[in-house]
Structure formats: C-alpha cells, structure tokens
Design a protein around this motif. Structure first.
Motif, short mmCIF file in Angstrom:
data_model
loop_
_atom_site.label_atom_id
_atom_site.label_comp_id
_atom_site.label_asym_id
_atom_site.label_seq_id
_atom_site.Cartn_x
_atom_site.Cartn_y
_atom_site.Cartn_z
N GLN A 147 0.81 -1.21 0.00
CA GLN A 147 0.00 0.00 0.00
C GLN A 147 0.85 1.26 0.00
OE1 GLN A 147 -3.21 -0.02 -0.44
NE2 GLN A 147 -3.32 -2.26 -0.37
N MET A 148 2.14 1.13 0.29
CA MET A 148 3.02 2.30 0.30
C MET A 148 3.35 2.80 -1.11
SD MET A 148 3.37 3.11 3.47
CE MET A 148 1.60 2.71 3.45
N SER A 149 2.93 2.06 -2.13
CA SER A 149 3.05 2.55 -3.51
C SER A 149 1.74 3.14 -4.00
CB SER A 149 3.48 1.40 -4.43
OG SER A 149 2.45 0.43 -4.55
N LEU A 150 0.75 3.19 -3.11
CA LEU A 150 -0.58 3.70 -3.48
C LEU A 150 -0.95 4.84 -2.54
CD1 LEU A 150 -2.17 0.19 -4.06
CD2 LEU A 150 -1.40 1.79 -5.82
N SER A 151 -2.24 5.10 -2.38
CA SER A 151 -2.67 6.29 -1.66
C SER A 151 -2.22 6.33 -0.20
CB SER A 151 -4.20 6.42 -1.73
OG SER A 151 -4.83 5.26 -1.22
N ALA A 152 -2.12 5.18 0.45
CA ALA A 152 -1.70 5.17 1.85
C ALA A 152 -0.25 5.60 2.01
CB ALA A 152 -1.89 3.77 2.45
N GLY A 153 0.54 5.52 0.94
CA GLY A 153 1.94 5.91 0.99
C GLY A 153 2.23 7.31 0.50
N VAL A 154 1.18 8.12 0.34
CA VAL A 154 1.34 9.48 -0.18
C VAL A 154 1.99 10.40 0.85
CG1 VAL A 154 -0.04 11.56 -0.62
CG2 VAL A 154 -0.41 9.50 -1.97
N ILE A 155 2.87 11.28 0.35
CA ILE A 155 3.53 12.26 1.21
C ILE A 155 2.93 13.64 0.93
CG2 ILE A 155 5.71 13.37 1.78
CD1 ILE A 155 7.12 10.81 0.89
N GLY A 156 2.11 14.10 1.84
CA GLY A 156 1.51 15.43 1.73
C GLY A 156 2.21 16.42 2.64
N HIS A 157 2.02 17.69 2.38
CA HIS A 157 2.64 18.76 3.18
C HIS A 157 1.82 18.93 4.46
CE1 HIS A 157 3.81 22.80 4.42
NE2 HIS A 157 4.84 22.72 3.59
N PRO A 158 2.36 18.54 5.62
CA PRO A 158 1.52 18.45 6.82
C PRO A 158 0.92 19.77 7.27
CG PRO A 158 3.85 18.24 7.38
CD PRO A 158 3.76 18.19 5.89
N GLU A 159 1.65 20.88 7.09
CA GLU A 159 1.16 22.17 7.60
C GLU A 159 0.03 22.73 6.74
OE1 GLU A 159 4.43 24.80 8.01
OE2 GLU A 159 5.51 23.51 9.43
#
Length: 515
Positions: free
Chosen positions: A171-183
C-alpha cells in the motif's frame, strides 16, 4: 522502429518483501534514462481517463485512474518497477521489517522538498501519515494494524504495528503511501490545489477540476531527470467513444481503448500496449455462512453456480474478446495463481443442477444489486441460475450507493469488478474477516489456520505456499464465482508504450517514452 509495437508480455506481479531494499533499484523503475529525459524536456503529454480524482486531499484519495493526477502531485514512499512489478524504492530509499514484522523502518532520500521548497523530512512524513491514518477516508483503513508512527532522525521513521500486516507494504506505492505537506493539509484549498511532494505542480489557471488537470514539471524534484515530459495533462472522459475520437483527432496522446476498436487505429500512428489481466469480474457470495440465506452455506450450491457460468462465452460475447476466462481472483502474472484450478469448474449446467438437487435448495431465489456495472451481465447470470434450478432477483441500486450495497448486509450476492493489488492485499480483501470483499466476515477452520500462518510469516516468498493454499481452498469451496480477467488496451502516439503489468499504479511512470 516498427510502426506498431505491442507490449503484451506477462510480467511478475508485485512482490511484498521484508528485506532491505536498495536505492539503486529506483532508476530502473522510473521509465527512462537521463538522456531520454533531456530529449523530452519540452514535451507535452496528454492522456484521457475514464475517471478522475475524487479529491486531492491525501486523506481522501482513491486508487485507480484518478491516481494519474494525484501521483503527479504527490510522491509515494515506494513504487513498482514498470518491467517486473516488483516493489522498489521511491521517496523512501530503503525499508526493513524487524524479525516479527511489528516494526517497519523507512529511510527517506536526502534533499527532497515540497513544491513550496520546504524540506521533506521524517517529521513531516510522520505528521502527514498520522493525519491520513486518523482522518476518515479511503486510505485510513490501510492503517488498521498500525499503533503508532514515529520519527527516529531527520530521514528515518518507524511504523509500529499491533501485529504483522502482510498487505501494508504494498500500500506504500498507493494512496496510503502518499507524502503530503503536513502544515497545509487542513487548509480549505488542499482538496483542489495542494502543496505536494511530487514531480509536478498543478497549473490551477489551466485546470478545470473534474474535467481536465494540467500539471507542470518541477525541475527541482529529486527525480526530475527521469520525468520525460514538461507538461502532463489528464482529461477525464467517462465515455469510451469520446476518448477514442479524441485520440483519433489528435486531441490527446494516449488513452485506454476498447479492443474491438483497435483495428480502426492507423498502424503508422499508434502504438498498442495490452494488459492481459487488468481486472477480475466475479460473482461474490457474501452470505457464505448462510446467516440469512442458508442455501449459500452449502458449498454444493456455490459450486453449482460456478458450473453454470459459461466463462468463455462471457469473454467472447460480453467482453468482446477483451479478457481471459478464469475461476480464480488472483492475478495470473503472480505467484499465487494456479492454472490447474481452472479445470475444476467446466461449463456443465447439468452437473450444477444435480448439485442443487442434492442440496435440497432447488427453487431458491436471491436478491442482488442491479448497478451500472451489472447491466451487461444480468441476463447471462439470471439464465445461469435458472439452468441449475435457482433464481436471481435484481434490485436497482443508484450509482452513489454501489459501494455501500456491498457492505450493507442486505444482499447475499454481489457482482464485482475489482482491480488487482498485491497477492496479500487480494487474499485479505476477499477471504479474511474484515476484508472489503468479505463484508460479512466469513471464515472457517482452514482459512483461520492459513491466515494465522500468513500473519506470522514476514518474508513474502516464505508465505507464498500459504497464499496458494488459500486460493485452492477458496476455489474448491466456491467462496466466489469468478468469471474472467478483463484486459485493458492502451493506444499511444509517437511510439510511447504503456506497462503490461496488471495492477501497476496509474502514473506517468507507467509510460515508456524511449524509441
């Protein structure tokens, strides 16, 4: 180069590994070389998809074709090799489980930044993942076994589990593994104009949300040299004829087309890429324990339905040849699929009727949702049930209730069209309690024992025999009535090819721009 190249080979399905993954693998997964990227630095590439993203908020992302948009704006921790399907590093340069699979350690690449130039570090990734885990939305369920996520140093963080979750790493290659800007994630504009970590930025002025997404390449992105286009546009066109016409007219560069339309394409203009198994069509027995419909607790009834379906006729007549008959739900390119199991349920309505008569449930009727997905198949399925002495009652369900009908508990049967995940993900989804495709949480002694083995075996290769036994048990007990693997065909201009791996994430990396 030949005028038409067909990308039709079968590749190994995504493997889930607990071993240390090396960063050197990443470049092999990125669909090109620095030289190729340089020659395409001013290239614009436009595709059309059947559906777009429901949102650009990382906590609300759906996997599927909408990923073509959001994977341009957000990096995922891992990705897949476009030639083998193997899980490989991406934003995380390595990962490793501890001995019992309860701690998963990621090491991030050094020097990554978000599109606002702030650094991508362990603290920011942990904050973003915690928010996804705690916010109701499609990716949150992937964190069901996660107890905490903690930063170790600037580039290292750990995911702690209540117990080993064999499906999590894929799942880390799909949506659960997405890196968004936390702030920025709580900002109102995140759903339509996020600050991302991916190789593109959204051109808001040129984008029409829901219709067309225009993304401009970030030259400062860590993987910029392997992103072969300067502008990537995704047009959303639900109608297949509209997509085909747009391709023919030169309005787009690539799209998936119905195989029956391929002969109409100019062989000097288009490259055809085929994915033999892209989805699986299956009739799912939801009430396998017979709590409301006792007939479905009798494996003879379920087996009878499997004998009643003429899978080859479905592929030929309903899928127009775009598929492969199958009595299994696992990707045929993977390690769990067993060709020998295809011989268990030959098309034999007479045998099916005998099984129903032996069970004593002749004449039983079952309600089943009638949706936009079932219309093509309803007549065939009704006839199959009648042929073995059973009945179907189709109940109209509006589009917005299609998913909830599966989990509602109202229906003993459900017709599904599902994409492939990893073998662990698919096994857990279809046959484990709590699985998406097992909403009534059926289990039995055999499944309990096999899943216990799966959850105590961290190395995927060591667990493969257990997954194969799960598959065999599911087929022999007819826990579902799989019908066929649906194929997908992509047509592209200028010699561009699309990966032939079923289940490969929908992203720019699915395309190969090399001549």
């Amino acid at each position: 180069m030949d005028a038409v190249r067909r990308n039709t080979g079968r590749a190994k399905a995504p493997a889930v590994t607990a071993a240390l993954a090396v960063a050197a693998l990443t470049l092999s997964a990125c669909g090109g070389t620095p030289e190729a990227a340089e020659s395409n630095e001013n290239r614009e590439f436009t595709i059309a998809t059947q559906s777009g993203p429901n949102s650009l908020d990382p906590a609300q992302l759906n996997d599927g074709q909408g990923m073509f948009v959001w994977s341009g704006l957000f990096d995922t921790l891992l990705t897949q090799d476009s030639e083998t399907g193997e899980l490989v590093p991406h934003a995380a340069e390595s990962w490793e489980y501890n001995e019992d699979g309860t701690v998963l350690t990621f090491v991030l690449r050094e020097g990554m930044t978000y599109s606002d130039d702030s650094p991508v570090d362990a603290d920011s990734v942990v904050a973003a993942m915690q928010r996804t885990m705690e916010t109701p939305g499609p990716p949150a369920g992937k964190f069901s076994q996660v107890s905490e996520i903690v930063a170790v140093d600037d580039l290292t963080f750990e995911v702690h589990f209540e117990s080993f979750d064999p499906a999590f790493i894929s799942q880390m290659s799909l949506s659960a593994g997405v890196i968004g800007h936390p702030e920025s994630l709580e900002d109102e504009g995140t759903a339509t104009n996020p600050i991302g970590s991916g190789p593109f930025e959204l051109d808001v002025q040129s984008t029409e949300f829901g219709d067309s997404y225009v993304m401009r390449k970030r030259e400062d992105h860590w993987n910029a040299e392997n992103i072969p286009v300067s502008t990537f546009t995704v047009n959303v066109m639900p109608d297949s004829t509209a997509r085909f016409n747009a391709l023919q007219a030169g309005q787009i560069d690539a799209t998936n087309v119905e195989s029956r339309l391929v002969p109409q394409l100019d062989e000097d203009t288009f490259t055809i890429s085929s994915i033999e198994a892209h989805t699986v069509f299956t009739l799912n027995f939801l009430d396998r324990a017979g709590e409301e419909y006792p007939a479905l607790a009798d494996e003879r009834v379920r087996q009878a339905v499997n004998h009643a379906i003429d899978r080859e006729a479905v592929v030929d007549n309903l899928l127009f040849g775009s598929g492969v008959p199958s009595a299994q739900i696992f990707n045929p390119s993977g390690e769990v699929y067993d060709p020998e199991l295809e011989d268990i349920y030959d098309y034999d309505p007479e045998r099916g009727r005998e099984l129903v008569e032996e069970s004593g449930y002749e004449g039983e009727s079952f309600p089943i949702p009638s949706t936009y997905l079932t219309s093509t198949f309803e007549s065939m399925l009704s006839q199959a049930f009648q042929d073995v002495g059973l009945q179907l009652e189709w109940v109209s369900v509006p589009p917005q209730q299609v998913q909830s009908a599966l989990s509602s508990g109202q229906y003993p049967l459900y017709f599904q069209v599902a994409g492939f995940g990893s073998e662990p993900s698919d096994a857990l989804s279809h046959f484990a309690p709590g699985g998406f495709s097992n909403p009534q949480n059926y289990t039995d002694d055999v499944l309990d024992e096999l899943f216990e083995q799966v959850h105590s075996t961290v190395e995927y290769e060591d667990a493969v025999p257990y997954y194969r036994d799960i598959n065999r048990h599911a087929v022999e007990q007819a826990l579902e009535a799989p019908i066929a693997f649906g194929s997908q065909t992509w047509a592209s201009r200028d010699g561009v090819t699309h990966t032939d791996i079923g289940g490969y994430p929908s992203s720019i990396l699915a395309f190969d721009f090399e001549d």
